[in-house]
Design an enzyme around this catalytic site. Structure first.
Site, mmCIF file in Angstrom:
data_model
loop_
_atom_site.group_PDB
_atom_site.id
_atom_site.type_symbol
_atom_site.label_atom_id
_atom_site.label_comp_id
_atom_site.label_asym_id
_atom_site.label_seq_id
_atom_site.Cartn_x
_atom_site.Cartn_y
_atom_site.Cartn_z
ATOM 1 N N THR A 1 -28.999 -17.866 -16.733
ATOM 2 C CA THR A 1 -28.645 -19.500 -16.751
ATOM 3 C C THR A 1 -29.913 -19.848 -15.799
ATOM 4 O OG1 THR A 1 -26.501 -19.236 -17.373
ATOM 5 C CG2 THR A 1 -27.552 -21.445 -16.759
ATOM 6 N N PRO B 1 -31.744 -24.252 -14.510
ATOM 7 C CA PRO B 1 -31.402 -25.496 -14.815
ATOM 8 C C PRO B 1 -31.692 -25.936 -16.203
ATOM 9 C CG PRO B 1 -32.526 -24.956 -12.766
ATOM 10 C CD PRO B 1 -32.567 -23.594 -13.546
ATOM 11 N N ILE C 1 -25.311 -18.633 -10.619
ATOM 12 C CA ILE C 1 -25.365 -17.412 -10.860
ATOM 13 C C ILE C 1 -24.115 -16.885 -9.782
ATOM 14 C CG2 ILE C 1 -26.581 -15.244 -10.011
ATOM 15 C CD1 ILE C 1 -27.409 -17.226 -12.653
ATOM 16 N N GLU D 1 -20.080 -17.420 -19.964
ATOM 17 C CA GLU D 1 -20.230 -16.371 -21.087
ATOM 18 C C GLU D 1 -20.210 -16.705 -22.397
ATOM 19 O OE1 GLU D 1 -20.189 -13.971 -17.834
ATOM 20 O OE2 GLU D 1 -19.848 -12.846 -19.529
HETATM 21 C C1 LIG Z 1 -18.798 -21.163 -12.055
HETATM 22 C C2 LIG Z 1 -20.012 -20.707 -13.145
HETATM 23 C C3 LIG Z 1 -20.507 -19.334 -12.904
HETATM 24 C C4 LIG Z 1 -21.558 -19.044 -13.855
HETATM 25 N N1 LIG Z 1 -21.994 -17.580 -13.699
HETATM 26 C C5 LIG Z 1 -23.193 -17.084 -14.241
HETATM 27 C C6 LIG Z 1 -23.643 -16.046 -13.965
HETATM 28 O O1 LIG Z 1 -23.271 -15.038 -13.114
HETATM 29 N N2 LIG Z 1 -24.912 -15.737 -14.649
HETATM 30 C C7 LIG Z 1 -25.561 -16.964 -15.690
HETATM 31 O O2 LIG Z 1 -26.523 -16.340 -15.998
HETATM 32 N N3 LIG Z 1 -24.832 -17.899 -15.683
HETATM 33 C C8 LIG Z 1 -23.535 -18.104 -15.212
HETATM 34 N N4 LIG Z 1 -22.928 -19.548 -15.351
HETATM 35 C C9 LIG Z 1 -23.640 -20.192 -16.597
HETATM 36 C C10 LIG Z 1 -22.932 -20.377 -17.720
HETATM 37 O O3 LIG Z 1 -22.781 -19.257 -18.640
HETATM 38 C C11 LIG Z 1 -23.156 -21.805 -18.532
HETATM 39 O O4 LIG Z 1 -22.901 -22.755 -17.800
HETATM 40 C C12 LIG Z 1 -23.197 -21.810 -19.937
HETATM 41 O O5 LIG Z 1 -23.646 -21.032 -20.817
HETATM 42 C C13 LIG Z 1 -23.275 -23.107 -20.516
HETATM 43 O O6 LIG Z 1 -24.694 -23.481 -20.236
HETATM 44 P P1 LIG Z 1 -25.180 -25.126 -19.534
HETATM 45 O O7 LIG Z 1 -24.133 -25.332 -18.600
HETATM 46 O O8 LIG Z 1 -26.567 -25.278 -19.399
HETATM 47 O O9 LIG Z 1 -24.547 -25.933 -20.723
HETATM 48 P P2 LIG Z 1 -25.607 -26.408 -21.910
HETATM 49 O O10 LIG Z 1 -26.167 -25.253 -22.753
HETATM 50 O O11 LIG Z 1 -26.380 -27.390 -21.502
HETATM 51 O O12 LIG Z 1 -24.394 -26.969 -22.969
HETATM 52 C C14 LIG Z 1 -23.798 -28.175 -22.749
HETATM 53 C C15 LIG Z 1 -22.839 -28.377 -23.965
HETATM 54 O O13 LIG Z 1 -23.351 -28.491 -25.060
HETATM 55 C C16 LIG Z 1 -22.919 -27.590 -25.995
HETATM 56 N N5 LIG Z 1 -23.907 -26.864 -26.902
HETATM 57 C C17 LIG Z 1 -24.971 -26.235 -26.490
HETATM 58 N N6 LIG Z 1 -25.611 -26.048 -27.749
HETATM 59 C C18 LIG Z 1 -24.682 -26.466 -28.881
HETATM 60 C C19 LIG Z 1 -24.665 -26.386 -30.340
HETATM 61 N N7 LIG Z 1 -25.863 -25.722 -30.865
HETATM 62 N N8 LIG Z 1 -23.867 -26.794 -31.010
HETATM 63 C C20 LIG Z 1 -22.945 -27.273 -30.415
HETATM 64 N N9 LIG Z 1 -22.690 -27.395 -28.958
HETATM 65 C C21 LIG Z 1 -23.635 -26.985 -28.169
HETATM 66 C C22 LIG Z 1 -22.321 -26.502 -25.082
HETATM 67 O O14 LIG Z 1 -21.231 -25.644 -25.669
HETATM 68 C C23 LIG Z 1 -21.778 -27.298 -23.966
HETATM 69 O O15 LIG Z 1 -20.478 -28.049 -24.115
HETATM 70 C C24 LIG Z 1 -22.174 -19.713 -14.550
HETATM 71 C C25 LIG Z 1 -21.427 -21.229 -14.703
HETATM 72 C C26 LIG Z 1 -20.328 -21.503 -14.042
HETATM 73 C C27 LIG Z 1 -20.163 -22.854 -14.194
#
Ligand SMILES: Cc1cc2nc3c(=O)[nH]c(=O)nc-3n(C[C@H](O)[C@H](O)[C@H](O)COP(=O)(O)OP(=O)(O)OC[C@H]3O[C@@H](n4cnc5c(N)ncnc54)[C@H](O)[C@@H]3O)c2cc1C
Lengths: 348, 373
Positions: free
Chosen positions: B116, B118, B148, B352
């Site tokens: 992931t 920003p 992360i 995930e």
């Molecule tokens: C505590 C924590 C630990 C984490 N650990 C890790 C880690 O170890 N490694 C890592 O790589 N990542 C990690 N993450 C990241 C996590 O996997 C992401 O937050 C997640 O994948 C969502 O991405 P985003 O936050 O950028 O949201 P966005 O992708 O911006 O999505 C925002 C919203 O839009 C929705 N959305 C997006 N696209 C669509 C679509 N096509 N149709 C409908 N809805 C949609 C999403 O479901 C979500 O509800 C972690 C996150 C947190 C909060």
């Protein structure tokens, strides 16, 4: 809605944006600062229901609902604080003419009150204060705004007393929500001579909280949904703005429609003749709605929704906490069922 | 079809439950939650007492369930130090396994998995970090990673980055590669993120890579296959997220049952009885979905439809159960660790692959099964 209330809505909205939004994180972490209480007081919001001569704004039901909704939209904690001071503390104090002046110290922000009704919330372990005719002694668990200096509490016979000394707040509970207010058990040991008995009818008081609690719930929904809508306009995924994806857009559009209808209903029942059943109906629906919308709004923010800095997760926690503090679900649903069936119903 | 787990797995479940009830004391749960600290001591205990066993996947699955049932923050922290290891198991070289994977499995080192950014979370192909090949065969990494897990405590992280521009809009997932990056290397920095709503004992950080030199032997598998590796990884770990979710849902159910035992008036009401019946049904449905997906995966025959269904449904069951339990237990629940389960549960629908992303996967893969491309 008439001009006067429309103006109030925009004045409170501006106040929330200017005075509350920038310090929201501080409110969540450290409580509502005295400085903000003073500003709320200067506007007459702190003593919203109190008469002018006691530093209040003498708001009518609609004005009060609008105030709570607009404040909750920025900070559910601040709205709940105002609700607690007005619907529970000030109202109870005004039952006793001799102590009216105490209202002044609350509406000016010099004092802070709390009112204990947790025992009415399906709470097994609420503790209790025993009145032996000389002393009030015991511990009440789960007191919200427990760093108050005015306590209105029931004794073991259900009689209410106002105390200003003989209390000590214990360690805080973990705080699900409304973190701007302290939440802990409080121990009491106070000479009955130092307590003022108040003719509080707890059931009447709790019947009066349906509309204000609904207003806070709708404020939570409004605040969370507005943030989600703004975010969905800015944030992109898969080369499109979030707002362009049907499941997200439709979900928010549906929530927007429901909110609009509920707000309209709130205005109607706050303006019309008092109807406790309608107020209860609104509360039951709007509390569940606040929980759903705040969850949706958090989800739209993805991982950022899970971080305090984005100011969105608090709505989800606060809506949940409000649904607990807002009344006893089961007792209220029994009441509502019995009204609808016009006889005892929903008791098995 | 046999719906029972081997006896030794059920024995292990009991052992883990006892461990969690004994070691995840109220004080510890609260301390790590309030202070947002990673519980090194608990991780060590879990390892030394043989609680976490990466060599048997069923064992790991029930362990995750039972740990999260008592406390998700401490529970996840007990095993997440190996986060990303499946990538090395499946695609790492022998040297990489020896140098990086084994110390993690011995409980000595901590690993992370950094996809992931920003600018992109759900949309993995939208990431912007770059690894550029140098004349000497090494790579230089620039970019930043967001959220992360283990970010500020890890010894190394597995990073996904672009090794070439996307060939076209449809093929944005091409030209992405993975590398092992040591956190002590020059140009790597981590900034711990504070103020999470839940799972606060787990460590989460933002990572920044500035001209980080990566030797060629730290590239995982083949150049250009990174996206595929990440998706393969998610197909495994989603099952473990489903297990965390079942644990939370079960924990919430435990709380209502507890109140029902103590309070006859409460449990004598049919609305409460139905709530318990519904919750117990959903928890079981989530468990069955998860075990089916797990069974296929553990026989090296994963089915992404079943995996995503399990993750999506179990995550929703976790939030549903925590919310419902709090609602019906009222203040009794709010002053106990049920409120923590509620805060912890929401992450399950986000990480995930959010619920929305799971539905996209289910749709695409399901239609494929139905013969529609
Ligand atoms: C505590 C924590 C630990 C984490 N650990 C890790 C880690 O170890 N490694 C890592 O790589 N990542 C990690 N993450 C990241 C996590 O996997 C992401 O937050 C997640 O994948 C969502 O991405 P985003 O936050 O950028 O949201 P966005 O992708 O911006 O999505 C925002 C919203 O839009 C929705 N959305 C997006 N696209 C669509 C679509 N096509 N149709 C409908 N809805 C949609 C999403 O479901 C979500 O509800 C972690 C996150 C947190 C909060």
């Amino acid at each position: 809605m008439d001009e006067e209330h429309r103006v109030l809505e925009s004045v409170v909205g501006e106040f929330a944006t200017k005075e509350i939004e920038p310090i929201n994180k501080q409110i969540e972490l450290e409580g509502i600062p005295i400085d903000l209480k003073k500003k709320l007081s200067a506007q007459g919001f702190l003593g919203a229901l109190a008469p002018y001569e006691l530093g209040g704004a003498s708001l009518d039901r609609l004005g009060y609902s609008i105030l709570l909704k607009q404040l909750a939209s920025a900070s559910p904690s601040v709205a709940f604080y105002i609700f607690l001071q007005n619907s529970l503390v000030i109202k109870s104090i005004l039952l006793e003419d001799d102590i009216r002046e105490k209202v002044m110290s609350i509406s000016s922000g010099n004092s802070s009150g709390t009112f204990y009704y947790s025992n009415k919330l399906n709470f097994l372990d609420y503790g209790g204060v025993v009145n032996d005719g000389r002393m009030l002694r015991g511990t009440l668990n789960a007191v919200i705004n427990s760093d108050a200096n005015i306590f209105i509490i029931p004794d073991n016979n259900g009689r209410f007393y106002l105390l200003e000394n003989g209390y000590s707040a214990l360690d805080e509970h973990e705080k699900l929500g409304l973190r701007g207010l302290r939440f802990s058990p409080v121990r009491f040991e106070v000479d009955i001579g130092n307590a003022v008995e108040l003719p509080v009818n707890i059931d009447e008081i709790l019947d009066d909280i349906h509309l204000p609690i609904s207003s806070i719930a709708l404020g939570i929904a409004q605040g969370a949904l507005n943030k989600a809508i703004e975010y969905a306009k800015e944030r992109s995924a898969f080369l499109h703005k979030l707002k362009d994806f049907q499941p997200l857009a439709f979900g928010m559009a549906q929530a927007y429609s429901q909110l609009d209808i509920l707000k309209e209903y709130m205005v109607n029942i706050a303006q019309g003749e008092r109807d406790i059943n309608k107020e209860l109906m609104l509360k039951i629906v709007s509390i569940d709605f606040a929980r759903e919308v705040s969850k949706l709004a958090l989800q739209v923010h993805g991982g950022y929704g899970y971080l305090m800095d984005f100011g969105i997760e608090k709505y989800y926690r606060d809506a949940m906490f409000l649904s607990i503090l807002g009344g006893n679900h089961i007792d209220e649903k029994i009441k509502l069922s019995s009204t609808i069936f016009q006889e005892k119903a929903g008791w098995i | 079809m046999d719906f029972t787990l081997p006896e030794e797995i059920e024995e292990k479940r009991k052992k883990v439950r006892e461990f969690a009830l004994r070691e995840f004391t109220e004080e510890r749960k609260r301390y790590y939650d309030e202070n947002e600290k990673y519980p090194f001591d608990i991780r060590k205990m879990a390892y030394e007492q043989g609680i976490v066993n990466f060599s048997n996947p069923w064992d790991l699955l029930v362990t995750i369930e039972e740990l999260c049932r008592v406390d998700p923050g401490l529970g996840i922290s007990s095993f997440v130090y190996a986060f990303g290891s499946e990538i090395l198991m499946l695609f790492g070289s022998d040297e990489q396994k020896k140098k990086y994977l084994e110390p993690v499995q011995r409980g000595e080192k901590i690993m992370g998995f950094a996809v992931t950014e920003p600018v992109a979370g759900s949309d993995v192909a939208g990431i912007a970090s770059k690894m550029e090949r140098q004349p000497d065969g090494s790579y230089v990494l620039n970019g930043s990673k967001m959220f992360i897990t283990n970010g500020s405590i890890a010894d190394y992280v597995l990073v996904l980055a672009r090794t070439g521009p996307p060939p076209s809009e449809e093929k944005r997932h091409h030209n992405m590669s993975m590398a092992i990056v040591e956190m002590k290397w020059p140009g790597v920095s981590a900034n711990k993120l504070r103020g999470k709503m839940g799972v606060r004992a787990t460590d989460t950080a933002e990572l920044v890579f500035e001209n980080v030199r990566i030797p060629p032997e730290n590239i995982i598998g083949e150049i250009g296959k990174g996206f595929y590796y990440v998706m393969t990884f998610f197909n495994i770990t989603r099952i473990y997220v489903a297990a965390m979710s079942i644990g939370i849902a079960q924990g919430a159910l435990d709380m209502i049952v507890e109140k029902a035992k103590k309070d006859r008036r409460f449990s004598s009401q049919e609305s409460i009885q139905f709530t318990i019946a519904e919750m117990a049904t959903r928890v079981d449905a989530a468990r069955l979905l998860t075990y089916r997906a797990a069974s296929l995966l553990f026989q090296f025959n994963p089915d992404p439809v079943f995996t995503s269904m399990a993750k999506y449904f179990a995550a929703e069951t976790a939030t549903y159960a925590a919310e419902t339990a709090l609602k019906v237990t009222g203040l009794d629940g709010a002053v106990t660790s049920l409120e923590r389960l509620f805060r912890d549960s929401k992450i399950m629908e986000i990480w995930e692959g959010s619920s929305e992303i799971e539905k996209l996967v289910i749709y695409r893969m399901f239609m494929k099964k139905m013969g529609v491309e």
